[in-house]
Motif scaffolding. Structure first.
Motif, PDB file in Angstrom:
ATOM      1  N   ARG A   1       0.822  -1.204   0.000  1.00 18.94           N
ATOM      2  CA  ARG A   1       0.000   0.000   0.000  1.00 18.94           C
ATOM      3  C   ARG A   1       0.861   1.261   0.000  1.00 18.94           C
ATOM      4  O   ARG A   1       1.754   1.411   0.833  1.00 18.94           O
ATOM      5  N   VAL A   2       0.592   2.137  -0.949  1.00 18.62           N
ATOM      6  CA  VAL A   2       1.221   3.457  -0.981  1.00 18.62           C
ATOM      7  C   VAL A   2       0.232   4.435  -0.360  1.00 18.62           C
ATOM      8  O   VAL A   2      -0.942   4.479  -0.739  1.00 18.62           O
TER       9      VAL A   2
ATOM     10  N   ARG B   1      -1.685   3.607  11.546  1.00 18.36           N
ATOM     11  CA  ARG B   1      -2.716   3.801  12.570  1.00 18.36           C
ATOM     12  C   ARG B   1      -2.740   2.618  13.535  1.00 18.36           C
ATOM     13  O   ARG B   1      -3.445   2.638  14.537  1.00 18.36           O
ATOM     14  N   GLY B   2      -1.999   1.558  13.204  1.00 17.56           N
ATOM     15  CA  GLY B   2      -2.002   0.335  14.004  1.00 17.56           C
ATOM     16  C   GLY B   2      -1.029   0.397  15.155  1.00 17.56           C
ATOM     17  O   GLY B   2      -0.365   1.406  15.414  1.00 17.56           O
TER      18      GLY B   2
ATOM     19  N   VAL C   1       2.739  -3.432   7.276  1.00 15.78           N
ATOM     20  CA  VAL C   1       1.521  -3.804   6.563  1.00 15.78           C
ATOM     21  C   VAL C   1       0.594  -4.644   7.427  1.00 15.78           C
ATOM     22  O   VAL C   1      -0.611  -4.391   7.499  1.00 15.78           O
ATOM     23  N   ARG C   2       1.143  -5.662   8.101  1.00 19.45           N
ATOM     24  CA  ARG C   2       0.282  -6.603   8.825  1.00 19.45           C
ATOM     25  C   ARG C   2      -0.447  -5.945   9.992  1.00 19.45           C
ATOM     26  O   ARG C   2      -1.435  -6.477  10.495  1.00 19.45           O
TER      27      ARG C   2
ATOM     28  N   ASN D   1      -6.689  -2.681   6.240  1.00 14.84           N
ATOM     29  CA  ASN D   1      -8.040  -2.094   6.208  1.00 14.84           C
ATOM     30  C   ASN D   1      -8.121  -0.656   6.722  1.00 14.84           C
ATOM     31  O   ASN D   1      -9.203  -0.156   7.011  1.00 14.84           O
ATOM     32  N   PHE D   2      -6.974   0.010   6.863  1.00 17.18           N
ATOM     33  CA  PHE D   2      -6.972   1.435   7.190  1.00 17.18           C
ATOM     34  C   PHE D   2      -6.659   2.244   5.930  1.00 17.18           C
ATOM     35  O   PHE D   2      -5.983   1.757   5.029  1.00 17.18           O
ATOM     36  N   ASP D   3      -7.138   3.500   5.889  1.00 16.91           N
ATOM     37  CA  ASP D   3      -6.648   4.420   4.866  1.00 16.91           C
ATOM     38  C   ASP D   3      -5.605   5.327   5.507  1.00 16.91           C
ATOM     39  O   ASP D   3      -5.345   5.279   6.701  1.00 16.91           O
ATOM     40  N   TRP D   4      -4.937   6.123   4.709  1.00 19.73           N
ATOM     41  CA  TRP D   4      -3.879   7.024   5.160  1.00 19.73           C
ATOM     42  C   TRP D   4      -2.789   6.257   5.919  1.00 19.73           C
ATOM     43  O   TRP D   4      -2.246   6.727   6.920  1.00 19.73           O
TER      44      TRP D   4
END
Length: 395
Positions: free
Chosen positions: A35-36, A371-372, A377-378, A382-385
């Motif tokens: 994800r970029v 945000r995690g 990645v893991r 399912n988040f944006d930004w």
């Protein structure tokens, strides 16, 4: 982090524009599997200067005459490769963006590597952001006065050296299908070197060759992207290719031993306001009473594998090889990047090139948004930004 630039960017951003940006980023390349993020990070000058100062402190340690002696035990006995060079060619330092006691944004070291990351892709990403969005020209994703032409020239000097491009190969396990393969293809486009999977390379005597149009072409230099952890349980692949641990007539960029020397193993030797307290687990006299403020990390792992975030005494007592673990004070990321739906945490990787016979030079950067619970990645599905991006820094 630069309020005016953040506001300006957020006002430009739409779902359609983000998709158009991604299309432009991938144009001519395979689809990017990671994800970029929707945005770059805007770094104010004061924070940039702290990031630079932190990097210089680490480099000072690496350049100490006794550094190799300090890090002898960092290299696993089974993976010690002969003919190690006197320096790494790449240095990457990852800093979490935090707040200090004075309420100022400050970097804290998370990870360090004497190993290449996305040295081709990051300038491509920065250039695409700059061409697709209205970003103030006083901000730059290059550092230390570099521009695109100067950067490519130094990258050629470091990776190709005195050889011809066809005598140099970027090597990884199943290289074209790696998650970061877009970096391989961008690098190939910039430098003209080969991209080879480990199994594409054959050994004849002490020399290495690949086949092209029915001809055997000798490799003189390998731009190594292979992490030995990925083949540690399946070394049979060496029988049909070559074993890096043998005496070979090959130059490494960078030599595999530096992956271990400059790593989590190095962090206990650093004493800096930008480095969290870090100790080898086997050198701890007593378990800290406030374990909630610590994280337990295996020395020999990558991509966050094996990290224990919520540490208990039971976790520590269960470790069978404490010499291969560090206990590190937790770093509290500040959600300093303002998205339309709240603050996002950021990590900045400062990226250096170190040419043969020269000095390490800070060139560009990588950023990751999260945000995690952890960057990666893991932890951010399912988040944006969130995801990989680049920082534009005030001159």
């Amino acid at each position: 982090m630069i309020p005016a630039q953040r506001k300006k960017f957020n006002q430009q951003l739409t779902a359609e524009k983000y998709k158009s940006f991604l299309d432009q980023l991938q144009d001519g390349y395979p689809e990017i599997p990671f994800r970029v993020a929707e945005t770059p990070v805007f770094i104010p000058k004061a924070l940039k200067e702290k990031l630079i100062a932190a990097g210089e402190e680490i480099i000072k340690l690496i350049k100490q005459p006794n550094f190799k002696d300090l890090t002898t035990d960092a290299i696993p006995t089974d993976w010690n490769v002969p003919n190690e060079g006197g320096q790494p060619h790449f240095l990457t330092f990852d800093f979490g963006i935090c707040k200090n006691d004075a309420g100022e944004l400050t970097p804290m070291l998370i990870e360090m590597q004497g190993f290449p990351s996305l040295y081709g892709f990051q300038p491509h990403l920065g250039k695409t952001f700059a061409s697709h969005f209205d970003i103030d020209p006083s901000l730059n994703y290059f550092l230390n006065g570099f521009n695109e032409e100067q950067y490519i020239q130094l990258l050629k000097e470091v990776i190709i050296g005195k050889h011809q491009p066809h005598e140099v190969a970027l090597m990884d396990l199943d290289a074209p299908n790696q998650k970061t393969a877009i970096d391989f293809f961008v690098t190939q486009k910039l430098l003209g070197i080969k991209i080879l999977a480990l199994e594409d390379i054959k050994k004849i005597g002490r020399q290495l060759f690949y086949e092209e149009n029915g001809k055997q072409i000798q490799l003189k230099r390998i731009y190594n992207r292979l992490i030995f952890d990925e083949v540690a349980n399946d070394t049979a692949i060496f029988k049909t290719s070559f074993d890096p641990r043998e005496e070979l007539d090959i130059e490494w960029v960078t030599h595999p031993n530096w992956f271990y020397r400059i790593s989590k193993y190095t962090m206990p030797f650093l004493d800096s306001e930008f480095v969290p307290e870090t100790r080898f687990l086997n050198q701890i006299d007593s378990i800290p009473p406030d374990l909630e403020n610590y994280v337990l990390k295996p020395l020999f792992s990558f991509a966050g594998m094996g990290v224990i975030i919520d540490v208990t005494e039971q976790d520590i007592n269960a470790i069978q090889d404490p010499e291969n673990w560090i206990l590190q004070q937790k770093v509290n990321y500040e959600p300093a990047v303002q998205s339309p739906t709240g603050g996002v945490k950021a990590e900045i990787r400062m990226m250096y090139l170190w040419p043969d016979g020269g000095e390490p030079q800070l060139c560009t950067n990588l950023a990751r948004l999260s945000r995690g619970k952890m960057i990666g990645v893991r932890y951010n599905a399912n988040f944006d930004w969130v995801g990989g991006t680049v920082a534009f820094m005030e001159e």
